[in-house]
Enzyme design. Structure first.
Site, PDB file in Angstrom:
ATOM      1  N   ASP A  98      15.705 -12.319  -2.671  1.00  0.00           N
ATOM      2  CA  ASP A  98      17.388 -11.894  -3.269  1.00  0.00           C
ATOM      3  C   ASP A  98      17.524 -10.672  -2.545  1.00  0.00           C
ATOM      4  O   ASP A  98      18.781 -10.574  -2.606  1.00  0.00           O
ATOM      5  CB  ASP A  98      17.178 -12.165  -4.715  1.00  0.00           C
ATOM      6  CG  ASP A  98      17.287 -13.325  -5.257  1.00  0.00           C
ATOM      7  OD1 ASP A  98      17.324 -14.364  -4.563  1.00  0.00           O
ATOM      8  OD2 ASP A  98      17.127 -13.735  -6.496  1.00  0.00           O
ATOM      9  N   GLU A 117      -7.350 -11.728   5.818  1.00  0.00           N
ATOM     10  CA  GLU A 117      -7.847 -10.715   5.489  1.00  0.00           C
ATOM     11  C   GLU A 117      -9.185 -10.597   4.760  1.00  0.00           C
ATOM     12  O   GLU A 117      -9.406  -9.542   4.077  1.00  0.00           O
ATOM     13  CB  GLU A 117      -6.898  -9.422   5.270  1.00  0.00           C
ATOM     14  CG  GLU A 117      -6.165  -9.763   4.130  1.00  0.00           C
ATOM     15  CD  GLU A 117      -4.902  -8.604   3.676  1.00  0.00           C
ATOM     16  OE1 GLU A 117      -5.131  -7.605   4.405  1.00  0.00           O
ATOM     17  OE2 GLU A 117      -3.879  -8.839   2.938  1.00  0.00           O
ATOM     18  N   HIS A 128       0.970  -1.089  -0.068  1.00  0.00           N
ATOM     19  CA  HIS A 128       0.109   0.098   0.084  1.00  0.00           C
ATOM     20  C   HIS A 128       0.928   1.496   0.106  1.00  0.00           C
ATOM     21  O   HIS A 128       0.334   2.228   0.461  1.00  0.00           O
ATOM     22  CB  HIS A 128      -0.954  -0.137   1.405  1.00  0.00           C
ATOM     23  CG  HIS A 128      -1.909  -0.876   1.366  1.00  0.00           C
ATOM     24  ND1 HIS A 128      -2.925  -0.780  -0.019  1.00  0.00           N
ATOM     25  CD2 HIS A 128      -2.177  -1.960   1.949  1.00  0.00           C
ATOM     26  CE1 HIS A 128      -3.799  -2.081   0.518  1.00  0.00           C
ATOM     27  NE2 HIS A 128      -3.243  -2.746   1.417  1.00  0.00           N
ATOM     28  N   GLN A 159      -1.313 -13.258   5.399  1.00  0.00           N
ATOM     29  CA  GLN A 159      -2.275 -12.551   5.783  1.00  0.00           C
ATOM     30  C   GLN A 159      -3.703 -12.978   5.906  1.00  0.00           C
ATOM     31  O   GLN A 159      -3.993 -13.549   4.653  1.00  0.00           O
ATOM     32  CB  GLN A 159      -2.435 -11.023   5.189  1.00  0.00           C
ATOM     33  CG  GLN A 159      -1.217 -10.211   5.874  1.00  0.00           C
ATOM     34  CD  GLN A 159      -1.373  -8.523   5.450  1.00  0.00           C
ATOM     35  OE1 GLN A 159      -0.485  -7.990   4.621  1.00  0.00           O
ATOM     36  NE2 GLN A 159      -2.422  -7.988   6.259  1.00  0.00           N
TER      37      GLN A 159
END
Length: 275
Positions: free
Chosen positions: A91, A156, A52, A154
């Site tokens: 990475d 959600e 976000h 998550q």
């Protein structure tokens, strides 16, 4: 001779070794300076948000480098659970990954495969080129890579909340992270993170994680909510964000020295006029 290196403990290992819940804050502004300020605050975890926030790979790298000097665990949230994206973040040296919007055990299994090298997974091998292995200065990195990474997914959505037990049962998922804002929206209660149904879903998930022997984390910027989830057994609570702290602090300054605008709502939340 090159310096031989070891990697710091993962977030999952830190949680397991701690005799109290851990607390953290988001670095959402895309700033390595902000991330370093949070890292030196005394909190346990800096969450670098690439979902976000205006953050790309170079910014994530700069933030990881900025916080490396501090005794905190950086947890990086990827934009989504794509195999290529996960490879790139790993990475860069992100040892602790948070993958949003994991709705099912099958999704969790694919995410685990993205995190692991063959034959256990599909992560592309580029350790000689990557900060993750400190450019092959970490002895045995390829063989031991899985032990240097912790994976949180998550929960959600209503579907994820219903499937939380099966998601927790996936080998390679080290913990779950509850996002009450998206969960509320999925339940038709957008903006109502404190609705009893949302709270009940999070509390059920925390109990399921405890039963599975895995840590549960939750976003809870309101202190009373954070306290509730800690009392319920959350192992890790996110209690703020750099941008939110800056927004509220500057609003408080404006209220103190200018006053609320005449058309402000009762809570003073209406936008201020431009000066």
């Amino acid at each position: 001779m090159p310096i031989r290196m070891t990697l710091p403990p993962t977030l999952a290992a830190r949680i397991a070794a701690s005799d109290r819940p851990l607390f953290g804050a988001w670095s959402s502004g895309g700033s390595a300076v902000n991330a370093e300020i949070v890292a030196g605050s005394g909190l346990d975890v800096v969450l670098i948000d690439a979902e976000h926030s205006p953050i790309g790979l170079e910014s994530v790298l700069a933030q990881l480098q900025a916080v490396a000097a501090y005794p905190v665990a950086p947890l990086v949230r990827v934009p989504y659970g794509d195999t290529v994206t996960i490879k790139q973040f790993l990475d860069l040296g992100a040892q602790n990954l948070l993958v949003p919007m994991c709705d099912s055990a099958s999704q969790a299994e694919e995410i685990v495969r993205a995190v692991r090298y063959p034959p256990l997974g599909v992560r592309g091998v580029g350790s000689a080129l990557a900060r993750s292995a400190r450019w092959n200065r970490v002895d045995g990195y390829l063989a031991d890579a899985s032990s240097t990474i912790s994976l949180f997914v998550q929960i959600e959505s209503a579907a994820a909340a219903a499937n939380v037990e099966s998601i927790l049962g996936v080998d390679g998922v080290d913990g779950v992270f509850f996002g009450p804002a998206d969960l509320a929206a999925s339940m038709g209660l957008i903006g109502q993170q404190e609705h009893p149904d949302v709270v009940a879903a999070v509390l059920h998930g925390i109990a399921a994680a405890r039963a599975a022997g895995k840590p549960a984390a939750v976003n809870a910027f309101v202190p009373s909510s954070a306290d509730r989830y800690v009392e319920a057994g959350a192992s890790f609570v996110v209690v703020g964000a750099d941008v939110a702290l800056l927004a509220r602090a500057t609003e408080a300054l404006a209220d103190r020295y200018i006053g609320s605008p005449p058309d402000a709502d009762a809570d003073g939340s209406a936008p201020r006029p431009s000066y």
